[in-house]
Motif scaffolding. Structure first.
Motif, PDB file in Angstrom:
ATOM      1  N   GLU A  27      -1.984  13.618  -3.239  1.00  0.00           N
ATOM      2  CA  GLU A  27      -2.654  12.643  -3.209  1.00  0.00           C
ATOM      3  C   GLU A  27      -3.940  13.059  -3.592  1.00  0.00           C
ATOM      4  O   GLU A  27      -4.866  13.765  -3.163  1.00  0.00           O
ATOM      5  N   GLU A  58     -11.887   9.721   5.205  1.00  0.00           N
ATOM      6  CA  GLU A  58     -11.195  10.873   4.365  1.00  0.00           C
ATOM      7  C   GLU A  58     -12.177  11.999   4.342  1.00  0.00           C
ATOM      8  O   GLU A  58     -11.726  13.474   4.537  1.00  0.00           O
ATOM      9  N   GLY A  64       1.014   5.767   0.090  1.00  0.00           N
ATOM     10  CA  GLY A  64       0.222   7.028   0.446  1.00  0.00           C
ATOM     11  C   GLY A  64       1.290   7.974   1.093  1.00  0.00           C
ATOM     12  O   GLY A  64       2.268   7.874   1.307  1.00  0.00           O
ATOM     13  N   VAL A 115      -3.400   2.122  -4.120  1.00  0.00           N
ATOM     14  CA  VAL A 115      -3.099   3.639  -3.547  1.00  0.00           C
ATOM     15  C   VAL A 115      -4.653   3.914  -3.266  1.00  0.00           C
ATOM     16  O   VAL A 115      -5.604   3.130  -3.556  1.00  0.00           O
ATOM     17  N   VAL A 135      -1.995  10.810   7.428  1.00  0.00           N
ATOM     18  CA  VAL A 135      -2.482  10.798   6.255  1.00  0.00           C
ATOM     19  C   VAL A 135      -2.259  12.413   5.761  1.00  0.00           C
ATOM     20  O   VAL A 135      -2.642  13.435   6.582  1.00  0.00           O
ATOM     21  N   GLY A 164      -5.832   8.068  -5.520  1.00  0.00           N
ATOM     22  CA  GLY A 164      -4.236   7.867  -5.384  1.00  0.00           C
ATOM     23  C   GLY A 164      -3.107   8.803  -5.416  1.00  0.00           C
ATOM     24  O   GLY A 164      -3.591   9.917  -5.717  1.00  0.00           O
ATOM     25  N   THR A 165      -2.072   8.417  -5.396  1.00  0.00           N
ATOM     26  CA  THR A 165      -0.953   9.076  -5.556  1.00  0.00           C
ATOM     27  C   THR A 165      -0.707   9.717  -6.962  1.00  0.00           C
ATOM     28  O   THR A 165      -0.559   8.761  -7.801  1.00  0.00           O
ATOM     29  N   PHE A 199      -2.924  14.797   2.133  1.00  0.00           N
ATOM     30  CA  PHE A 199      -3.264  14.990   0.838  1.00  0.00           C
ATOM     31  C   PHE A 199      -2.413  15.634  -0.028  1.00  0.00           C
ATOM     32  O   PHE A 199      -2.208  15.729  -1.287  1.00  0.00           O
ATOM     33  N   SER A 206      -0.443   4.843   6.630  1.00  0.00           N
ATOM     34  CA  SER A 206      -0.174   5.740   7.574  1.00  0.00           C
ATOM     35  C   SER A 206      -0.270   5.094   9.069  1.00  0.00           C
ATOM     36  O   SER A 206      -0.641   3.867   9.103  1.00  0.00           O
ATOM     37  N   ARG A 216      -4.123   4.554   1.633  1.00  0.00           N
ATOM     38  CA  ARG A 216      -3.439   5.683   2.425  1.00  0.00           C
ATOM     39  C   ARG A 216      -3.661   5.482   3.886  1.00  0.00           C
ATOM     40  O   ARG A 216      -2.777   5.730   4.757  1.00  0.00           O
ATOM     41  N   VAL A 268       2.326  10.911   3.469  1.00  0.00           N
ATOM     42  CA  VAL A 268       2.173  11.006   4.987  1.00  0.00           C
ATOM     43  C   VAL A 268       2.959  12.339   5.336  1.00  0.00           C
ATOM     44  O   VAL A 268       3.876  12.614   4.698  1.00  0.00           O
ATOM     45  N   TYR A 279       0.858  -1.232  -0.086  1.00  0.00           N
ATOM     46  CA  TYR A 279       0.065   0.034   0.002  1.00  0.00           C
ATOM     47  C   TYR A 279       0.931   1.289   0.048  1.00  0.00           C
ATOM     48  O   TYR A 279       1.895   1.405   0.625  1.00  0.00           O
TER      49      TYR A 279
END
Length: 486
Positions: free
Chosen positions: A386, A348, A231, A302, A239, A390-391, A241, A311, A307, A233, A229
């Motif tokens: 993010e 989120e 994401g 992702v 987390v 996803g990334t 974005f 994290s 995420r 951070v 996974y």
């Protein structure tokens, strides 16, 4: 006799795709493919353009994700021109971006993914939509959904000029500040966003978590893969974005690598298959081992659940409480349950509203110090955010005059391409037995990709601009025996 089933177009996603399901002589699934049959050309379109135009060109990749491309592009220009945005500019960008994430997550849960649970996976196709959702949750709840999305889009227009195709991002800052009167309106919208997110999580709790059939689907094996996974951070591994490092955890939840956005090419490689225009990124240090999961496979995921898995928690209190609740129900971290992406998305949603409120109440947000002017000769820049899906990586190279010579985009949805193929195949194998295929079962196959909230318009593009999505079911000889088009 063996068969072929085609689902085309697949629905309630952004973009175009196709599912091919091959049955053996006994009517069981021998293989299934998730194809993206469009040409993507933005990396070439952008060459020979001024770098400053990129935050206005790349949002045209998609009408759903323009804000994510605008922000990744703007950050790439910061790096390209070697200029650090002012503190106020960073906060204004993150404020805008939090409103965008909130609006987009609301769109997916209530309009795209939510109907599968709220209306039901076996409900008639004509009812699995927002109107079906409103008929289930009530007209007043439907008005709440429409009202909060409209107000969040008003915030976007206020901060960045337009809700679709924003124009505020500049290297070193933003083009427009926030007045005190407007700040008060944003604060109220953020507060109402927090209440709406709590309402959405309660609806998920009432409709999904209190329904044993749905819980069994979420935690069962039909929709599950043990993958890595990825994401973004912050410094506390929470987390984020907008900014931070990229963290990858292995299928056991152990940190595999943590890297700066500028180092992404040391860790990600894109694999190509002849049957799809979409690429299949994988972890470079493990390598491409095919469409398989586990620790020995370089496939990673992702977007919301990834995420949260990558994290150590959420940076706001209410979202953190929901984060802990989700992992308690799912049996700990990391959670490999694909349908739990919907749950993570709502967590989120709450984080977005809480973070938006924090930023809007920050006294510095109305400062007029919104830009540092770049003075360096541009060479190469990388920007990462993010996106809801996803990334998202933007990477530009220019000549000394700032003319773009090379572009590389790893679009958020692309990161999940291999996992989506695996999820669709697993769902098809689990659900289709002895040649028995119903519309409800095929919708449950579609639920496997819909949880990722894919944006194939970002990942690829079709030249005719039409919807060529199909699901084909083939027999053991490769002959199409059934095609579904919507």
């Amino acid at each position: 006799m063996a068969k072929r089933i085609a689902i085309e177009p697949i629905t309630r996603l952004e973009g175009h795709g196709k599912i091919e399901i091959f049955l053996d002589a006994k009517g069981n699934v021998s293989n299934a493919y998730f194809q993206v049959p469009e040409l993507r050309g933005f990396e070439k379109f952008c060459e020979d353009r001024l770098a400053e135009e990129m935050p206005r060109i790349t949002p045209r990749i998609c009408g759903v994700c323009p804000s994510a491309h605008h922000m990744a592009s703007t950050k790439a220009l910061d790096d390209l021109f070697k200029v650090e945005p002012t503190s106020t500019a960073k906060k204004l960008r993150e404020l805008f971006y939090s409103a965008f994430m909130f609006e987009d997550h609301t769109l997916h849960f209530f309009f795209l993914g939510g109907p599968d649970f709220i209306v039901g996976p076996d409900a008639p196709a004509g009812e699995r939509n927002i109107l079906g959702v409103i008929s289930k949750v009530g007209l007043e709840a439907g008005k709440k959904v429409i009202d909060i999305r409209r107000r969040m889009r008003d915030v976007l227009s206020l901060l960045v000029g337009k809700a679709i195709h924003p124009v505020c991002g500049l290297p070193g800052g933003v083009s427009k500040g926030l007045t005190e009167d407007d700040r008060k309106n944003v604060v109220q919208t953020a507060k109402d966003g927090v209440e709406f997110a709590k309402f959405a999580l309660k609806a998920f709790d009432d409709i999904v978590l209190k329904n044993k059939k749905y819980v069994d689907l979420v935690v069962g094996d039909i929709y599950k893969h043990r993958t890595y996974y990825m994401g973004m951070v912050d410094v506390n591994n929470k987390v984020n974005f907008y900014d931070g490092d990229i963290r990858v955890v292995d299928p056991n939840g152990k940190e595999f690598v943590k890297f700066k956005p500028s180092e992404y090419l040391d860790h990600i490689v894109e694999h190509v298959e002849s049957w799809s225009y979409i690429k299949f990124p994988y972890l470079k240090k493990i390598g491409w081992k095919g469409f398989v999961d586990g620790e020995d496979s370089g496939v990673y995921r992702v977007a919301p659940l990834a995420r949260l898995n990558a994290s150590d928690g959420m940076a706001t209190p209410l979202a953190q409480a929901e984060y802990e609740k989700m992992y308690n129900v799912l049996g700990g971290k990391p959670a490999h349950n694909t349908l739990a992406f919907h749950w993570a998305r709502l967590i989120e949603l709450l984080y977005s509203a809480e973070r938006m409120l924090e930023l809007a109440e920050d006294a510095e947000i109305t400062s007029s110090n919104i830009r540092n002017i770049p003075t360096q000769i541009p060479t190469e820049g990388i920007g990462v955010v993010e996106a809801p899906r996803g990334t998202l990586y933007h990477h530009y190279k220019t000549d000394e005059k700032g003319i773009v010579t090379e572009v590389n985009l790893i679009v958020a949805t692309v990161n999940n391409a291999a996992a989506m193929c695996m999820s669709i195949e697993r769902a098809a194998r689990s659900l289709i037995k002895n040649g028995k295929v119903s519309d409800g079962l095929l919708n449950m196959v579609e639920m496997a990709f819909r949880a990722y909230d894919p944006c194939l318009a970002c990942a690829t593009h079709t030249l005719p601009g039409q919807m060529p999505l199909v699901v084909n079911i083939r027999d053991a000889n490769g002959n199409i025996i059934r095609t579904l088009k919507r």
